[in-house]
Design an enzyme around this catalytic site. Structure first.
Site, short mmCIF file in Angstrom:
data_model
loop_
_atom_site.label_atom_id
_atom_site.label_comp_id
_atom_site.label_asym_id
_atom_site.label_seq_id
_atom_site.Cartn_x
_atom_site.Cartn_y
_atom_site.Cartn_z
N LYS A 99 1.98 2.17 -5.01
CA LYS A 99 2.40 1.82 -6.23
C LYS A 99 1.48 1.94 -7.49
O LYS A 99 2.20 2.45 -8.59
CB LYS A 99 2.74 0.05 -6.28
CG LYS A 99 3.56 -0.41 -5.08
CD LYS A 99 3.77 -1.86 -4.92
CE LYS A 99 2.26 -2.48 -4.37
NZ LYS A 99 2.21 -1.93 -3.00
N GLN B 127 1.76 -5.81 -3.15
CA GLN B 127 2.41 -5.99 -1.65
C GLN B 127 3.58 -5.22 -1.62
O GLN B 127 3.84 -4.50 -2.20
CB GLN B 127 2.50 -7.48 -1.18
CG GLN B 127 1.26 -8.23 -1.16
CD GLN B 127 0.72 -8.72 -2.36
OE1 GLN B 127 1.31 -9.26 -3.11
NE2 GLN B 127 -0.68 -8.59 -2.66
N ALA C 74 -4.12 -7.86 -3.67
CA ALA C 74 -3.69 -6.27 -3.99
C ALA C 74 -4.66 -5.41 -4.13
O ALA C 74 -5.90 -5.70 -4.81
CB ALA C 74 -2.76 -6.36 -5.33
N GLY C 75 -4.34 -4.23 -3.72
CA GLY C 75 -5.50 -3.14 -4.08
C GLY C 75 -4.56 -2.06 -4.57
O GLY C 75 -4.22 -1.41 -3.66
N HIS C 76 -4.51 -1.51 -5.51
CA HIS C 76 -3.93 -0.55 -6.20
C HIS C 76 -4.63 0.41 -6.74
O HIS C 76 -5.43 0.24 -7.59
CB HIS C 76 -2.85 -0.97 -7.37
CG HIS C 76 -1.76 -2.18 -6.90
ND1 HIS C 76 -0.97 -2.94 -7.76
CD2 HIS C 76 -1.70 -2.61 -5.86
CE1 HIS C 76 -0.29 -3.45 -7.07
NE2 HIS C 76 -0.54 -3.53 -5.85
N ASP D 2 0.81 -1.10 0.00
CA ASP D 2 0.14 -0.12 0.05
C ASP D 2 0.81 1.18 0.05
O ASP D 2 0.49 2.38 0.58
CB ASP D 2 -0.96 -0.02 1.23
CG ASP D 2 -2.04 -1.20 1.02
OD1 ASP D 2 -2.13 -1.64 0.00
OD2 ASP D 2 -2.29 -1.58 2.26
N GLU D 3 1.90 1.08 -0.88
CA GLU D 3 2.95 2.29 -0.40
C GLU D 3 2.49 3.46 -1.65
O GLU D 3 3.10 4.65 -1.64
CB GLU D 3 4.49 1.93 -1.07
CG GLU D 3 5.05 1.05 0.07
CD GLU D 3 4.83 -0.42 -0.39
OE1 GLU D 3 3.74 -0.76 -1.03
OE2 GLU D 3 5.42 -1.47 0.37
N ARG E 203 -9.88 -2.80 6.11
CA ARG E 203 -9.45 -2.75 7.29
C ARG E 203 -8.78 -1.41 7.71
O ARG E 203 -7.87 -1.10 6.71
CB ARG E 203 -8.55 -3.83 7.56
CG ARG E 203 -9.27 -5.20 7.68
CD ARG E 203 -8.42 -6.53 8.04
NE ARG E 203 -7.54 -6.44 6.49
CZ ARG E 203 -6.76 -7.33 6.49
NH1 ARG E 203 -6.34 -8.21 7.48
NH2 ARG E 203 -5.99 -7.81 5.60
N LYS F 67 2.87 10.38 -0.33
CA LYS F 67 2.28 10.94 0.87
C LYS F 67 3.06 11.61 1.62
O LYS F 67 2.51 11.90 3.09
CB LYS F 67 1.52 9.39 1.64
CG LYS F 67 0.93 8.53 0.88
CD LYS F 67 -0.16 7.51 1.30
CE LYS F 67 -1.32 7.89 1.61
NZ LYS F 67 -2.38 6.94 1.82
P1 GDP Z 1 -0.55 0.30 -3.26
O1 GDP Z 1 -1.21 -0.63 -2.92
O2 GDP Z 1 0.72 0.36 -3.49
O3 GDP Z 1 -1.13 0.93 -5.19
O4 GDP Z 1 -1.37 1.67 -2.55
P2 GDP Z 1 -2.77 1.66 -2.03
O5 GDP Z 1 -3.53 2.10 -3.56
O6 GDP Z 1 -3.43 0.42 -1.44
O7 GDP Z 1 -2.70 2.92 -1.10
C1 GDP Z 1 -2.31 4.17 -1.30
C2 GDP Z 1 -3.41 5.06 -1.21
O8 GDP Z 1 -2.81 6.41 -1.15
C3 GDP Z 1 -4.35 5.28 -2.20
O9 GDP Z 1 -5.75 5.63 -1.71
C4 GDP Z 1 -3.71 6.44 -2.96
O10 GDP Z 1 -4.86 7.21 -3.75
C5 GDP Z 1 -3.49 7.21 -2.01
N1 GDP Z 1 -2.24 8.05 -2.49
C6 GDP Z 1 -1.11 7.87 -3.18
N2 GDP Z 1 -0.13 8.70 -3.22
C7 GDP Z 1 -0.37 9.76 -2.56
C8 GDP Z 1 0.05 10.87 -1.97
O11 GDP Z 1 1.16 11.41 -2.17
N3 GDP Z 1 -0.74 11.57 -0.97
C9 GDP Z 1 -2.03 11.25 -0.37
N4 GDP Z 1 -2.43 12.00 0.43
N5 GDP Z 1 -2.48 10.02 -0.96
C10 GDP Z 1 -1.71 9.42 -1.67
P1 IMO Z 2 -0.82 -4.24 -2.19
O1 IMO Z 2 -0.41 -4.70 -3.53
C1 IMO Z 2 -1.04 -4.53 2.25
C2 IMO Z 2 -1.24 -8.74 3.67
C3 IMO Z 2 -2.26 -8.98 4.56
C4 IMO Z 2 -1.73 -9.84 5.47
C5 IMO Z 2 -0.76 -10.46 4.68
C6 IMO Z 2 -0.93 -11.97 4.08
O2 IMO Z 2 -2.21 -3.38 -2.28
O3 IMO Z 2 0.02 -3.27 -1.64
P2 IMO Z 2 -2.58 -12.62 1.91
O4 IMO Z 2 -4.03 -12.39 1.80
O5 IMO Z 2 -1.68 -12.19 0.83
O6 IMO Z 2 -2.36 -14.08 2.67
O7 IMO Z 2 -2.14 -11.90 3.44
O8 IMO Z 2 -0.37 -9.70 3.53
N1 IMO Z 2 -1.13 -7.84 2.50
C7 IMO Z 2 -1.13 -6.71 2.01
N2 IMO Z 2 -1.15 -5.43 2.78
N3 IMO Z 2 -1.02 -4.30 0.79
C8 IMO Z 2 -1.13 -5.71 0.23
O9 IMO Z 2 -1.24 -5.34 -1.19
C9 IMO Z 2 -1.65 -6.66 0.61
N4 IMO Z 2 -1.48 -7.97 0.25
C10 IMO Z 2 -1.66 -8.88 1.38
O10 IMO Z 2 -2.97 -7.96 5.04
O11 IMO Z 2 -0.97 -9.30 6.61
MG MG Z 3 -2.78 -1.36 -1.72
#
Ligand code: GDP
Ligand code: IMO
Ligand code: MG
Length: 441
Positions: free
Chosen positions: A16, A224, A39-41, A13-14, A303, A331
């Protein structure tokens, strides 16, 4: 044309998805190489928000070819739902989406086993996403997995399914006291999926090889993060795939000799979802503040994410195990209202101060962070596009992070939108893709 791997440098969740979306106009192909719909991007385009689970984030750019590589585990029902929702929103998939024949399928018994196993683990549970990703990789390693190509061969699919259902039903009934499955039900459902997915299933390793031969540039989109890697993460609190850069080769069939660089994505602080050690975890009001400002709730499960300070030990470890050339920091804006900003520069463990990540479960669980405190900038940075306009203290913070990781920053994200991005003038990113300069201010 360079082939670059984008990996999460922390616990996922960085950001990506956002970073891949910013780079995509400068490449021809985006490939997912591991993980599944755990994953949730998130990609935000104007008022539209897209959350990609199995499909590469590049799909939002018309003309970008997107590949789901052999290292990914695919839940076909969830994939079709994601495809339908993208098509409804005007995204073109035909001619742009390719799914590896060798990618393993997540079957209905996998999420059932995932949930049952978590329940049984009690307080030692991993906190998985419950999508069946772990059990699907178990079957892959046990050599009883069912692959995309099997969907296209009804007789073979039935044979493999019968073997698996018999085996899993015993496990579910006798070990977990859980609900069992019937072959016919799964068969009918998956044959319907096969009809849907058949046009997209192909030999993606061969395709990628030909595309690279013809001069295409490929971006590998990690899911991840480094600390969730099956080998290099905080085992057993990890996911079940190779999230680190090496996975890009094995998970696609593109050899390591054809990869040209690795970009790590890190937040300006840290988050983690699920169980497991997290030395810099914040407690109380500051955790609530960061969670609120950063909207730190899981993109897949909703969560609340655990929040923490930037961990320099984890960052340097990510540089080492991925061979990061550069870091995209996201962020930054979330920290705007912090009076002080802490950075972890070591772990105190039984009288010693460790400065290398301890690959030992028990050490990591007991590690107490040694912090350096920097004064916060207490000024808005949200939406900033120019490094020079950042408050001096924010620039000092970035400089300290750069010093700690030992690699240059290439991009600083100041908001979820594409344009809310600061491009560092001269970095590995601008050298790989000189045209990124013209697409950002
Ligand atoms: P991923 O799984 O690494 O692609 O990251 P996620 O999408 O799960 O979580 C990142 C969250 O931060 C998303 O809701 C993005 O829209 C948001 N986001 C990304 N970059 C920034 C930023 O620079 N600032 C803020 N406030 N939000 C951001
Ligand atoms: P993205 O690609 C953050 C975590 C789960 C759990 C562990 C194992 O969006 O960054 P799993 O269902 O893979 O067997 O769960 O890994 N986890 C993540 N945490 N971002 C994700 O994906 C994740 N995918 C799995 O919360 O701790
Ligand atoms: Mg994510």
């Amino acid at each position: 044309m360079p082939n670059i791997v984008v990996v999460g440098a922390q616990w996922g969740d960085e950001g990506k998805g956002k970073v891949v979306d910013v780079i995509t106009p400068h490449v021809n192909v985006v490939v997912r190489y591991q993980g599944g719909n755990n994953a949730g991007h998130t990609v935000v385009v104007g008022r539209e928000k897209y959350v990609l689970h199995s499909i590469p984030s590049g799909i939002l750019h018309p003309g970008c070819r997107c590949v789901v590589g052999c290292g990914v585990v695919v839940d076909p029902g969830s994939l079709i739902e994601e495809m339908e929702s993208l098509v409804q929103r005007g995204v073109t998939l035909d001619g742009n989406l390719f799914i590896s024949k060798n990618a393993h399928l997540i079957m209905p018994y996998h999420p059932a086993l995932d949930r049952a196993s978590e329940a049984k683990l009690g307080k030692r549970r991993i906190g998985t996403t419950g999508k069946g990703v772990g059990p699907a990789y178990v079957d892959k390693a046990a050599r009883v997995g069912i692959r995309m190509a099997d969907l296209l061969n009804e007789a073979l699919f039935r044979e493999k399914l019968e073997l698996n259902v018999a085996q899993k039903n015993r496990l579910l009934r006798e070990i977990y006291d859980a609900q069992t499955f019937t072959v016919e039900e799964i068969l009918n459902q998956y044959l319907r999926y096969a009809g849907w997915l058949a046009p997209y299933i192909t030999d993606t390793a061969l395709l990628l090889s030909k595309w690279i031969d013809s001069g295409y540039s490929v971006l590998f989109e990690g899911a991840q993060g480094t600390m969730l890697d099956i080998d290099h993460g905080t085992y057993p609190y990890i996911t079940s795939s190779s999230t680190t850069a090496g996975g890009a080769a094995t998970g696609t069939g593109v050899p390591p000799t054809r990869l040209h660089g690795v970009l790590g994505v890190s937040k300006a602080y840290a988050t983690r979802v699920g169980g497991g050690p997290f030395p810099t975890e914040m407690q109380g009001a500051i955790a609530e503040h960061i969670r609120g400002r950063g909207n730190e709730y899981g993109a897949t499960t909703g969560r609340p994410r655990r929040c923490g300070w930037f961990d320099g030990i984890v960052a340097r470890y990510a540089v080492r195990v991925n061979g990061l050339d550069t870091v995209a920091l996201t962020k930054l804006d979330v920290l705007d209202q912090c009076e002080t900003v802490k950075v972890c520069v070591g772990y105190r463990y039984r009288g010693d101060v460790l400065t290398e990540f301890p690959e030992d479960e028990t050490v990591m669980a007991e590690a107490v962070p040694v912090y350096e405190e920097l004064s916060g900038w207490l000024a808005p940075t949200g939406g900033f596009q120019l490094e020079a306009e950042l408050p001096a203290k924010a620039r000092q913070y970035l400089a300290r992070l750069e010093e700690l990781t030992g690699v240059p920053l290439c991009l600083i994200s100041t908001g979820p939108q594409r344009a809310e991005t600061i491009l560092v003038e001269d970095s590995p990113l601008t050298r790989w893709f000189p045209s990124v300069r013209s697409s950002l201010p």
